[in-house]
Design an enzyme around this catalytic site. Structure first.
Site, PDB file in Angstrom:
ATOM      1  N   GLY A 154       0.953  -1.377   0.248  1.00  0.00           N
ATOM      2  CA  GLY A 154      -0.192  -0.555  -0.095  1.00  0.00           C
ATOM      3  C   GLY A 154       0.802   1.241  -0.035  1.00  0.00           C
ATOM      4  O   GLY A 154       2.412   1.551  -0.734  1.00  0.00           O
ATOM      5  N   ASP A 155       0.182   2.223   0.213  1.00  0.00           N
ATOM      6  CA  ASP A 155       0.508   3.581   0.589  1.00  0.00           C
ATOM      7  C   ASP A 155       2.184   3.784   1.094  1.00  0.00           C
ATOM      8  O   ASP A 155       3.076   4.178   1.529  1.00  0.00           O
ATOM      9  CB  ASP A 155      -0.233   5.132   0.567  1.00  0.00           C
ATOM     10  CG  ASP A 155      -0.787   5.174  -0.550  1.00  0.00           C
ATOM     11  OD1 ASP A 155      -0.860   5.055  -1.501  1.00  0.00           O
ATOM     12  OD2 ASP A 155      -2.294   4.872  -0.359  1.00  0.00           O
ATOM     13  N   THR A 158       3.831   0.887   1.703  1.00  0.00           N
ATOM     14  CA  THR A 158       5.674   0.575   1.144  1.00  0.00           C
ATOM     15  C   THR A 158       6.191   1.145   0.512  1.00  0.00           C
ATOM     16  O   THR A 158       7.430   0.981   0.595  1.00  0.00           O
ATOM     17  CB  THR A 158       5.138  -1.270   0.700  1.00  0.00           C
ATOM     18  OG1 THR A 158       3.790  -2.108   2.047  1.00  0.00           O
ATOM     19  CG2 THR A 158       5.364  -1.758   0.303  1.00  0.00           C
ATOM     20  N   ILE A 159       5.226   2.161  -0.243  1.00  0.00           N
ATOM     21  CA  ILE A 159       5.329   2.783  -2.051  1.00  0.00           C
ATOM     22  C   ILE A 159       5.829   4.294  -0.774  1.00  0.00           C
ATOM     23  O   ILE A 159       7.721   4.013  -0.988  1.00  0.00           O
ATOM     24  CB  ILE A 159       4.189   3.590  -2.158  1.00  0.00           C
ATOM     25  CG1 ILE A 159       3.755   2.387  -3.281  1.00  0.00           C
ATOM     26  CG2 ILE A 159       5.437   3.947  -3.451  1.00  0.00           C
ATOM     27  CD1 ILE A 159       2.474   2.916  -3.470  1.00  0.00           C
ATOM     28  N   ASN A 160       5.863   4.227   0.154  1.00  0.00           N
ATOM     29  CA  ASN A 160       6.635   5.102   1.273  1.00  0.00           C
ATOM     30  C   ASN A 160       8.428   4.791   1.312  1.00  0.00           C
ATOM     31  O   ASN A 160       9.314   5.527   0.987  1.00  0.00           O
ATOM     32  CB  ASN A 160       5.950   5.836   2.274  1.00  0.00           C
ATOM     33  CG  ASN A 160       6.410   6.998   3.032  1.00  0.00           C
ATOM     34  OD1 ASN A 160       7.085   6.875   3.577  1.00  0.00           O
ATOM     35  ND2 ASN A 160       6.153   8.360   2.323  1.00  0.00           N
ATOM     36  N   GLU A 161       8.051   3.729   2.575  1.00  0.00           N
ATOM     37  CA  GLU A 161       9.189   3.242   2.916  1.00  0.00           C
ATOM     38  C   GLU A 161      10.198   3.044   1.366  1.00  0.00           C
ATOM     39  O   GLU A 161      11.555   3.438   1.576  1.00  0.00           O
ATOM     40  CB  GLU A 161       8.912   1.897   3.309  1.00  0.00           C
ATOM     41  CG  GLU A 161      10.175   0.815   4.119  1.00  0.00           C
ATOM     42  CD  GLU A 161      10.020  -0.038   4.988  1.00  0.00           C
ATOM     43  OE1 GLU A 161      11.166  -0.397   5.300  1.00  0.00           O
ATOM     44  OE2 GLU A 161       8.998  -0.583   4.623  1.00  0.00           O
ATOM     45  N   THR A 170      -4.845  -1.157   1.080  1.00  0.00           N
ATOM     46  CA  THR A 170      -6.078  -1.290   1.352  1.00  0.00           C
ATOM     47  C   THR A 170      -6.414  -0.225   0.779  1.00  0.00           C
ATOM     48  O   THR A 170      -7.171   0.153  -0.339  1.00  0.00           O
ATOM     49  CB  THR A 170      -6.331  -1.099   2.563  1.00  0.00           C
ATOM     50  OG1 THR A 170      -6.009  -2.145   3.423  1.00  0.00           O
ATOM     51  CG2 THR A 170      -7.473  -1.006   3.268  1.00  0.00           C
ATOM     52  N   GLU A 222       2.496   7.484   6.639  1.00  0.00           N
ATOM     53  CA  GLU A 222       3.077   7.202   8.076  1.00  0.00           C
ATOM     54  C   GLU A 222       2.791   8.304   8.986  1.00  0.00           C
ATOM     55  O   GLU A 222       3.002   9.208   9.129  1.00  0.00           O
ATOM     56  CB  GLU A 222       4.512   7.118   8.092  1.00  0.00           C
ATOM     57  CG  GLU A 222       4.733   5.739   6.836  1.00  0.00           C
ATOM     58  CD  GLU A 222       4.291   4.589   7.564  1.00  0.00           C
ATOM     59  OE1 GLU A 222       5.026   4.090   8.985  1.00  0.00           O
ATOM     60  OE2 GLU A 222       3.331   3.502   7.017  1.00  0.00           O
TER      61      GLU A 222
END
Length: 299
Positions: free
Chosen positions: A66-67, A69-72, A95, A271
């Site tokens: 999700g968002d 994971t992309i951020n990390e 989600t 986050e």
């Protein structure tokens, strides 16, 4: 791209059992694509796998999740020297998948994976908060942040992105504005904000288009401040139309400063970050990302 070039797929552990994804990976491997899969289990795994991708000289790193994971992965990529930095691919497995949805990435696994590996790479912006935190999609503050962080996992699983909105309706009794001062080049606003959206992308919280005109490669951030005392009509309006709303203050800025007399929490792609002072600026062309040819968020 060369099929022999390595693609490292960093997969959020929650999506590891996705059978459609497994089938898509096997199909592309049968066609000759070189795909390695790594599954995250705890904080820091994404960074470790990205270090491995650099060592293996992977051409593309795909963030599967999700968002958050992309951020990390995007945050870790930003710290790598540009000449050695792999291209970012995105596989929507969360989600809400707000960023993936707004840039037009397919929800189906095989076309999404093909795009993540073979799609044309475009340079996109990244937003930075207080010099050491980042977001690729949006930072949200106020009532919207509390809804996103408090929405129960079971409701998310059952209803997907709309769960945030439904949970918001259930929590209207807790409605409380954040008093703050927001300033930037040729911009100043002070007052009580129910929702603050600072967008590189356009939507957050499971589909709420807080920044409907944002572009991810224009070197600017879109700020939207919901000041209306009637939150429900404003939220309904944001879900059903992108035209001007008298309850929302909008501005495009390259940087902004937020000061609050009390602690506020901003949600950076899911986050949380709490504090009383936030400096947010944009890093133009910070990442190379594989996106659809008619991506609506590219200038």
């Amino acid at each position: 791209m060369d099929k022999n070039s390595l693609t490292l797929l960093i997969l959020n552990g929650k999506g590891a059992g996705n059978e459609d994804l497994r089938a898509a990976i096997n199909t592309l491997r049968d066609e000759g694509f070189n795909i390695a899969v790594r599954v995250t289990w705890e904080k820091g795994d994404g960074q470790r796998y990205l270090d491995e991708a650099i060592t293996l000289e992977a051409e593309t790193v795909v963030a599967g999740g999700g968002d958050g994971t992309i951020n990390e992965i995007a945050t870790a990529l930003a710290a790598i020297e540009a000449s050695a930095r792999p291209v970012l691919g995105i596989l929507p497995l969360g989600t809400a998948n707000d960023f993936a949805t707004s840039v037009g990435i397919p929800a189906e696994m095989e076309p999404a994976l093909r795009l993540a590996i073979q799609g044309k790479a475009s340079m996109i912006d990244l937003a930075r908060v207080n010099q050491d935190r980042y977001f690729i999609n949006m930072a949200t503050g106020g009532f919207g942040t509390r809804i996103t962080t408090e929405t129960p996992e079971k409701l998310k699983s059952a209803l997907g992105g709309v769960s945030y909105f439904i949970h918001g309706l259930m929590r209207m009794d807790t409605l409380k504005a954040d008093s703050c001062e927001i300033s930037g080049p040729d911009f100043h606003w002070q007052g009580d904000a129910l929702v603050i959206g600072i967008g590189n992308g356009r939507q957050a919280g499971g589909g709420q288009r807080l920044c409907p005109s944002a572009l991810i490669n224009d070197g600017q951030l879109d700020i939207s401040i919901v000041t209306a005392q009637e939150l429900l009509p404003t939220l309904m309006h944001s879900l059903t139309g992108d035209d001007d709303n008298p309850g929302i203050v909008r501005k495009k800025l390259q940087s902004l400063h937020i000061l609050s007399p009390h602690e506020m929490t901003f949600n950076l792609d899911g986050e949380p970050l709490s504090g009383r002072e936030f400096h947010i600026d944009v890093l133009p062309g910070a990442l190379s990302c594989r996106l659809p040819p008619q991506c609506p968020l590219l200038a």
